[in-house]
Structure formats: structure tokens, C-alpha cells
Scaffold this motif. Structure first.
Motif, PDB file in Angstrom:
ATOM      1  N   HIS A 219       0.900  -1.509  -0.236  1.00 23.48           N
ATOM      2  CA  HIS A 219      -0.086  -0.174   0.085  1.00 23.48           C
ATOM      3  C   HIS A 219       0.145   1.351  -0.191  1.00 23.48           C
ATOM      4  O   HIS A 219       0.308   2.275  -0.652  1.00 23.48           O
ATOM      5  CB  HIS A 219      -1.289  -0.181   1.003  1.00 23.48           C
ATOM      6  CG  HIS A 219      -1.688  -1.326   1.363  1.00 23.48           C
ATOM      7  ND1 HIS A 219      -3.109  -1.531   0.716  1.00 23.48           N
ATOM      8  CD2 HIS A 219      -1.855  -2.707   1.997  1.00 23.48           C
ATOM      9  CE1 HIS A 219      -3.596  -2.317   0.708  1.00 23.48           C
ATOM     10  NE2 HIS A 219      -3.162  -3.123   1.723  1.00 23.48           N
ATOM     11  N   ALA A 220       1.903   0.354   0.487  1.00 18.59           N
ATOM     12  CA  ALA A 220       2.990   2.093   0.629  1.00 18.59           C
ATOM     13  C   ALA A 220       3.528   2.636  -0.412  1.00 18.59           C
ATOM     14  O   ALA A 220       3.557   3.790  -0.943  1.00 18.59           O
ATOM     15  CB  ALA A 220       4.072   2.089   1.467  1.00 18.59           C
ATOM     16  N   ARG A 221       3.796   1.425  -1.756  1.00 21.24           N
ATOM     17  CA  ARG A 221       4.105   1.535  -2.692  1.00 21.24           C
ATOM     18  C   ARG A 221       3.032   2.243  -3.936  1.00 21.24           C
ATOM     19  O   ARG A 221       3.338   3.394  -4.140  1.00 21.24           O
ATOM     20  CB  ARG A 221       5.332  -0.265  -3.073  1.00 21.24           C
ATOM     21  CG  ARG A 221       6.072  -0.332  -2.743  1.00 21.24           C
ATOM     22  CD  ARG A 221       6.718  -1.439  -2.979  1.00 21.24           C
ATOM     23  NE  ARG A 221       7.895  -2.524  -2.594  1.00 21.24           N
ATOM     24  CZ  ARG A 221       8.568  -2.380  -2.586  1.00 21.24           C
ATOM     25  NH1 ARG A 221       8.907  -1.004  -3.315  1.00 21.24           N
ATOM     26  NH2 ARG A 221       9.512  -2.821  -1.843  1.00 21.24           N
ATOM     27  N   ALA A 222       1.934   1.435  -3.399  1.00 23.33           N
ATOM     28  CA  ALA A 222       0.986   2.148  -4.239  1.00 23.33           C
ATOM     29  C   ALA A 222       0.661   3.349  -4.398  1.00 23.33           C
ATOM     30  O   ALA A 222       0.313   4.209  -5.185  1.00 23.33           O
ATOM     31  CB  ALA A 222      -0.006   1.126  -3.972  1.00 23.33           C
ATOM     32  N   THR A 223       0.576   3.828  -3.066  1.00 23.73           N
ATOM     33  CA  THR A 223       0.282   5.567  -2.763  1.00 23.73           C
ATOM     34  C   THR A 223       1.834   6.562  -3.008  1.00 23.73           C
ATOM     35  O   THR A 223       1.237   7.681  -3.682  1.00 23.73           O
ATOM     36  CB  THR A 223       0.130   5.370  -0.932  1.00 23.73           C
ATOM     37  OG1 THR A 223      -0.564   4.304  -0.523  1.00 23.73           O
ATOM     38  CG2 THR A 223       0.254   7.173  -0.933  1.00 23.73           C
TER      39      THR A 223
ATOM     40  N   GLY B 111       4.350  -9.409 -12.611  1.00 21.93           N
ATOM     41  CA  GLY B 111       2.231  -8.825 -12.633  1.00 21.93           C
ATOM     42  C   GLY B 111       2.530  -8.489 -11.375  1.00 21.93           C
ATOM     43  O   GLY B 111       1.790  -7.094 -10.635  1.00 21.93           O
ATOM     44  N   ARG B 112       3.144  -8.623 -10.245  1.00 27.10           N
ATOM     45  CA  ARG B 112       2.674  -8.832  -8.848  1.00 27.10           C
ATOM     46  C   ARG B 112       3.828  -6.540  -8.660  1.00 27.10           C
ATOM     47  O   ARG B 112       3.205  -5.563  -7.562  1.00 27.10           O
ATOM     48  CB  ARG B 112       3.679  -9.029  -7.613  1.00 27.10           C
ATOM     49  CG  ARG B 112       3.583  -8.663  -6.083  1.00 27.10           C
ATOM     50  CD  ARG B 112       4.311 -10.096  -5.195  1.00 27.10           C
ATOM     51  NE  ARG B 112       6.393 -10.484  -5.283  1.00 27.10           N
ATOM     52  CZ  ARG B 112       6.672 -11.479  -6.327  1.00 27.10           C
ATOM     53  NH1 ARG B 112       5.452 -12.246  -7.202  1.00 27.10           N
ATOM     54  NH2 ARG B 112       7.457 -11.274  -6.251  1.00 27.10           N
ATOM     55  N   TRP B 113       4.961  -6.682  -9.145  1.00 30.65           N
ATOM     56  CA  TRP B 113       5.351  -5.038  -9.006  1.00 30.65           C
ATOM     57  C   TRP B 113       4.808  -3.941  -9.499  1.00 30.65           C
ATOM     58  O   TRP B 113       4.565  -3.204  -8.886  1.00 30.65           O
ATOM     59  CB  TRP B 113       6.890  -5.589  -9.461  1.00 30.65           C
ATOM     60  CG  TRP B 113       7.731  -6.696  -8.997  1.00 30.65           C
ATOM     61  CD1 TRP B 113       8.128  -6.951  -7.995  1.00 30.65           C
ATOM     62  CD2 TRP B 113       9.497  -6.775  -9.680  1.00 30.65           C
ATOM     63  NE1 TRP B 113       8.812  -7.464  -6.740  1.00 30.65           N
ATOM     64  CE2 TRP B 113      10.248  -7.090  -8.878  1.00 30.65           C
ATOM     65  CE3 TRP B 113       9.605  -6.422 -10.605  1.00 30.65           C
ATOM     66  CZ2 TRP B 113      11.206  -8.041  -8.375  1.00 30.65           C
ATOM     67  CZ3 TRP B 113      11.219  -6.721 -10.832  1.00 30.65           C
ATOM     68  CH2 TRP B 113      11.930  -7.514 -10.185  1.00 30.65           C
ATOM     69  N   LEU B 114       3.809  -4.023 -10.634  1.00 29.59           N
ATOM     70  CA  LEU B 114       3.419  -3.695 -11.229  1.00 29.59           C
ATOM     71  C   LEU B 114       2.074  -3.291 -10.443  1.00 29.59           C
ATOM     72  O   LEU B 114       1.746  -2.288  -9.880  1.00 29.59           O
ATOM     73  CB  LEU B 114       2.620  -4.021 -12.822  1.00 29.59           C
ATOM     74  CG  LEU B 114       1.839  -3.453 -13.315  1.00 29.59           C
ATOM     75  CD1 LEU B 114       2.652  -2.345 -14.177  1.00 29.59           C
ATOM     76  CD2 LEU B 114       1.579  -4.101 -14.975  1.00 29.59           C
ATOM     77  N   GLU B 115       1.620  -4.415 -10.093  1.00 30.97           N
ATOM     78  CA  GLU B 115       0.315  -3.879  -8.901  1.00 30.97           C
ATOM     79  C   GLU B 115       0.234  -3.378  -7.667  1.00 30.97           C
ATOM     80  O   GLU B 115      -0.210  -2.523  -7.111  1.00 30.97           O
ATOM     81  CB  GLU B 115      -0.715  -5.189  -8.986  1.00 30.97           C
ATOM     82  CG  GLU B 115      -1.287  -4.988  -9.874  1.00 30.97           C
ATOM     83  CD  GLU B 115      -1.653  -4.917 -11.193  1.00 30.97           C
ATOM     84  OE1 GLU B 115      -2.075  -4.176 -10.662  1.00 30.97           O
ATOM     85  OE2 GLU B 115      -1.526  -4.611 -12.491  1.00 30.97           O
TER      86      GLU B 115
ATOM     87  N   VAL C 224       7.017  -0.785 -10.023  1.00 25.23           N
ATOM     88  CA  VAL C 224       7.233  -0.007 -10.957  1.00 25.23           C
ATOM     89  C   VAL C 224       6.050   0.627 -11.653  1.00 25.23           C
ATOM     90  O   VAL C 224       4.833   0.363 -11.031  1.00 25.23           O
ATOM     91  CB  VAL C 224       7.767  -1.430 -11.707  1.00 25.23           C
ATOM     92  CG1 VAL C 224       8.903  -1.794 -11.311  1.00 25.23           C
ATOM     93  CG2 VAL C 224       6.933  -2.399 -12.168  1.00 25.23           C
ATOM     94  N   ASP C 225       6.533   0.935 -12.393  1.00 26.75           N
ATOM     95  CA  ASP C 225       5.065   2.238 -12.914  1.00 26.75           C
ATOM     96  C   ASP C 225       4.465   1.451 -14.411  1.00 26.75           C
ATOM     97  O   ASP C 225       3.249   1.966 -14.836  1.00 26.75           O
ATOM     98  CB  ASP C 225       5.655   2.947 -13.612  1.00 26.75           C
ATOM     99  CG  ASP C 225       6.028   4.466 -12.472  1.00 26.75           C
ATOM    100  OD1 ASP C 225       5.332   4.565 -11.394  1.00 26.75           O
ATOM    101  OD2 ASP C 225       7.076   4.850 -12.361  1.00 26.75           O
TER     102      ASP C 225
END
Length: 303
Positions: free
Chosen positions: A77-81, A144-148, A152-153
Motif C-alpha cells: 500500500h505504501a508503494r502504491a500510494t 505482475g506483482r511489482w506492477l500492481e 514499478v510504473d
């Protein structure tokens, strides 16, 4: 009367989330401080404040430093934020008509990194000089996991099913047999997969294995690899040493030592390398720009 910490009322800051991610990625407070340009005490203080906000310990403060179960749960969640915040800033700058120099992180599988990426990097540098593309090389199950989770962007995915909306196919390559040049079948125009059964099959688990399984299914053969090898370069070294043969995509050609050659395999099987952004949040504006450059370049070549 119960007192409330101001940080609890405001929630975590982006800087605190950056610190959590940096500690996770770089393995410690000192390394995180160096990356973020902070003092180690400031990193520790900010993390403690974040822990008060979430009311739980996020990092085990003993060597080796590692995240707690709560830290691991909150890290995606931190990464996505943070990814969303980066995209927000770039979108705001674009609205003002500004081309802000900023990096995007792109995850790619090994064969794409060697066979496809160099030309694309040159193209992006020419067409989008304000966009810096940082490469993260990984295996299919990681991309796929890194992307979501926001690591990664964008990512180059192999045969995604379904193809994400807005994605563009960068390349289609075909599976070949990789054999030594002195192999009896090396001079053939093509090789039936069944004709390789006399040799031990070496299989790469670096992203191609699902397609190699499918290739065997199309040929009506059992998939029975003698060795399953993660690194493509290790697999090729073993073929070079005469320890077996392998089925690999044609982009592997850039990695071949002089002693090896590729021969088209029958039945024919193609794989598709697809550039996409995440499916669970809006794309970073520069990912869209990179995608558009690729799409326009492909159209111009086909015209």
C-alpha cells in the motif's frame, strides 16, 4: 483525558512511506538514509512516528533489519500510494503545459531486456527526452506483482490473459530449438519437437516454461525436462557444454555464444511481449507517453 498524537490525526506522510519503502528495499536505516539524503536519526524518528500512526511495529530493529508482519502487509500500500503521488504530480505539471523531467520504473523479463530493450531505450530517449526510464529486470512471476503493488510504473508482460486495456504489443517472437552448431539437426530449416527427444531437455523457468509446456501439448508430447534452470545464461552454458538442448524464444539470439545456434521449432508457437501499466490504478502519464511512442513507431514501420 486521553491525548492524541498529531500524526495519528493526520495519517502517514509521503515521506514516512518513502522511508518505509527505502528501509525495505535497501535493508537498513543507514542505507535508507543515504538513498533519501537524510540522517539516520531522522529516518529512525520518522519511522517511529509512522509506527505510532499505525499503532504497530513495522520493522525489526535488529540485524538483519527486516519488516514485521504488519510492515510486510502495509508495504504494497505504501508503494502504491507513492506511485500514485508521483503520477499526480506529473499529471498536474502536464496540465500546466510543463514537461517535467522525472523517472518511471519499467519491469522487463530477461530476454526482453537483452533482445528488445536497447532499441526501445534509444527510441524513448529521442522522442521523450524528459522521461527517464529506470529498468527493473525480473522473472515473469515477479513482474505482475511489482506492477500492481507500485514497485514499478509499467511492465513488459509475456502473453498476459486478458491483455490489459491500453496495453500495446511490442514484439512477437517464435520458439526455436537452441543446439550446438555440431548437433546433427543444427543445419535443418526447422526441427520437430519430437526429434529432440533423444537429447536431455533443459528448461528455463525464467518466464518461458508455460510456453514450453504448451509447445509439448501442441505436439502431443509429455513435458519431461531433465533440468529446470532459472537463469537463461546458465541454460545456454549447459547447452554449450553438450548437456542437452532447449526450446527458447527467438529474442534469446542476442545471448547466444558462438558455439550455439537457433533452429525454428515445429509446431510453431509464438509469444507476445506486451507493454502495460497497472490495472488497479491510473497509469502514470509518462507510461502513457511511452506506450504511445511505441504504438506510433510500430505503425510507421508497418506503413
Amino acid at each position: 483525558m486521553q491525548r492524541f498524537d498529531e500524526s495519528e490525526l493526520m495519517g502517514p506522510t509521503l515521506r514516512q512511506l518513502e522511508i518505509l519503502v527505502a528501509i525495505a528495499d535497501h535493508g537498513g536505516f543507514g542505507a535508507a538514509a543515504d538513498v533519501l539524503g537524510m540522517s539516520q536519526s531522522s529516518v529512525s524518528h520518522s519511522l517511529s512516528s509512522l509506527e505510532r500512526t499505525v499503532q504497530g511495529e513495522l520493522v525489526h530493529r535488529v540485524a538483519p533489519v527486516r519488516l514485521t508482519r504488519l510492515g510486510e502487509a502495509l508495504l504494497p500500500h505504501a508503494r502504491a500510494t507513492l506511485a500514485g503521488a508521483r503520477a499526480f504530480n506529473i499529471a498536474a505539471a502536464a496540465h500546466r503545459g510543463a514537461d517535467t523531467a522525472a523517472p518511471i520504473a519499467l519491469a522487463v523479463p530477461p530476454t526482453a531486456a537483452h533482445g528488445l530493450l536497447p532499441d526501445l531505450m534509444v527510441l524513448w530517449r529521442e522522442r521523450l527526452p524528459h522521461v527517464q526510464v529506470k529498468i527493473f529486470e525480473g522473472f515473469d512471476e515477479e513482474l505482475g506483482r511489482w506492477l500492481e503493488d507500485g514497485t514499478v510504473d509499467a511492465a513488459v508482460l509475456i502473453d498476459p490473459d486478458p491483455v490489459p486495456p491500453g496495453a500495446v504489443t511490442l514484439a512477437t517472437d517464435t520458439f526455436h530449438a537452441v543446439v550446438r552448431r555440431d548437433h546433427p539437426l543444427a543445419g535443418q530449416n526447422s526441427i520437430d519437437l519430437a526429434d529432440l527427444l533423444d537429447d536431455p531437455l533443459l528448461s528455463s523457468t525464467a518466464g518461458c516454461e508455460p510456453q514450453v509446456r504448451r509447445l509439448h501439448s501442441l505436439a502431443g508430447l509429455r513435458y519431461q525436462p531433465a533440468q529446470r534452470i532459472r537463469e537463461v545464461t546458465t541454460l545456454l552454458s549447459m547447452v554449450e557444454a553438450g548437456l542437452g538442448v532447449a526450446a527458447v524464444p527467438s529474442l534469446t539470439a542476442n545471448l547466444l555464444p558462438e558455439a550455439l545456434t537457433l533452429v525454428p521449432l515445429l509446431p510453431r508457437l509464438d509469444r507476445h511481449l506486451v507493454l502495460t501499466g497497472p490495472t488497479t490504478r491510473p497509469w502514470h502519464p509518462y507510461v502513457t507517453a511511452v506506450r504511445d511512442v511505441c504504438e506510433n513507431h510500430t505503425r510507421s514501420q508497418q506503413a
